[in-house]
Design an enzyme around this catalytic site. Structure first.
Site, short mmCIF file in Angstrom:
data_model
loop_
_atom_site.label_atom_id
_atom_site.label_comp_id
_atom_site.label_asym_id
_atom_site.label_seq_id
_atom_site.Cartn_x
_atom_site.Cartn_y
_atom_site.Cartn_z
CG ASP A 29 -2.03 0.99 1.12
OD1 ASP A 29 -3.19 0.57 1.01
OD2 ASP A 29 -1.76 2.21 1.13
CD GLN A 91 -14.70 -0.28 -2.64
OE1 GLN A 91 -15.83 -0.53 -2.24
NE2 GLN A 91 -14.15 -0.91 -3.65
CB VAL A 93 -9.03 1.91 -4.99
CG1 VAL A 93 -8.69 1.30 -6.35
CG2 VAL A 93 -8.02 3.00 -4.63
CG HIS A 97 -8.70 -2.92 -2.43
ND1 HIS A 97 -9.63 -2.20 -3.15
CD2 HIS A 97 -8.55 -2.26 -1.26
CE1 HIS A 97 -10.00 -1.15 -2.44
NE2 HIS A 97 -9.37 -1.17 -1.28
CG HIS A 99 -6.92 -2.68 3.23
ND1 HIS A 99 -6.18 -1.56 2.97
CD2 HIS A 99 -8.14 -2.44 2.70
CE1 HIS A 99 -6.91 -0.68 2.31
NE2 HIS A 99 -8.11 -1.19 2.13
P1 5GP Z 1 -9.58 1.60 0.26
O1 5GP Z 1 -9.54 2.95 0.92
O2 5GP Z 1 -10.30 1.66 -1.07
O3 5GP Z 1 -10.06 0.48 1.13
O4 5GP Z 1 -8.07 1.23 -0.04
C1 5GP Z 1 -7.37 1.77 -1.10
C2 5GP Z 1 -5.92 1.72 -0.72
O5 5GP Z 1 -5.17 1.94 -1.88
C3 5GP Z 1 -5.51 2.80 0.31
O6 5GP Z 1 -5.01 2.18 1.48
C4 5GP Z 1 -4.46 3.60 -0.44
O7 5GP Z 1 -3.39 3.99 0.39
C5 5GP Z 1 -4.01 2.65 -1.53
N1 5GP Z 1 -3.56 3.30 -2.74
C6 5GP Z 1 -4.12 4.38 -3.36
N2 5GP Z 1 -3.42 4.70 -4.47
C7 5GP Z 1 -2.41 3.80 -4.56
C8 5GP Z 1 -1.34 3.63 -5.51
O8 5GP Z 1 -1.20 4.35 -6.49
N3 5GP Z 1 -0.47 2.60 -5.27
C9 5GP Z 1 -0.61 1.79 -4.18
N4 5GP Z 1 0.33 0.82 -4.03
N5 5GP Z 1 -1.60 1.92 -3.27
C10 5GP Z 1 -2.49 2.92 -3.46
#
Ligand code: 5GP
Ligand code: ZN
Length: 122
Positions: A29, A91, A93, A97, A99
């Site tokens: 991440d 969420q 993205v 996915h 974590h």
């Molecule tokens: P969510 O908030 O959707 O559950 O998790 C999305 C995760 O993607 C976040 O923890 C964020 O830090 C990670 N993330 C966002 N953009 C990128 C990126 O460009 N590369 C990587 N490796 N992680 C990302």
């Protein structure tokens, strides 16, 4: 969101991976919320866990096994697996996915809080 304009589809295609097998990839991440914070994604694009029924059962099971394999590969005995489903659950993205959080004791608290507390103790 289609695979063409999806960040995680792009990272699956051309990012650097910790582990990759059988249509799944694990990568770090970019903004870690724990000492170890890895994202595990299927190559097959679905927006959220809500659509998990679109996966054949054996693929869904393989995804869960891949999470376990990634944790083992990273040497994690205890860890937390989290999936955010929808904006108000955090969420950001919209490509399914998981974590995988571990490393320093997560303390039975939410990861962001655990990390903030651990940093205050340093
Ligand atoms: P969510 O908030 O959707 O559950 O998790 C999305 C995760 O993607 C976040 O923890 C964020 O830090 C990670 N993330 C966002 N953009 C990128 C990126 O460009 N590369 C990587 N490796 N992680 C990302
Ligand atoms: Zn995608």
């Amino acid at each position: 969101m289609t695979p063409n304009d999806c960040l995680f589809c792009e990272l699956v295609r051309s990012g650097s991976h910790i582990l990759r097998a059988d249509g799944f990839a694990a990568f770090e991440d970019i903004n870690p919320k724990a000492e170890v914070h890895v994202l595990i994604v299927p190559e097959r694009h679905i927006d959220t866990f809500r659509q998990i029924g679109e996966f054949p059962p054996e693929e869904a099971l393989r995804m869960l096994e891949f999470i376990v394999e990634t944790a083992r590969f990273l040497g994690l005995e205890d860890y937390r697996v989290l999936c955010t489903v929808g904006p108000s659950a955090g969420q950001t993205v919209f490509h399914l996915h998981w974590h995988l959080l571990g490393g320093r004791d997560l303390g039975g608290r939410l990861p962001a809080l655990a990390l903030a507390e651990a940093e205050r103790e340093d």
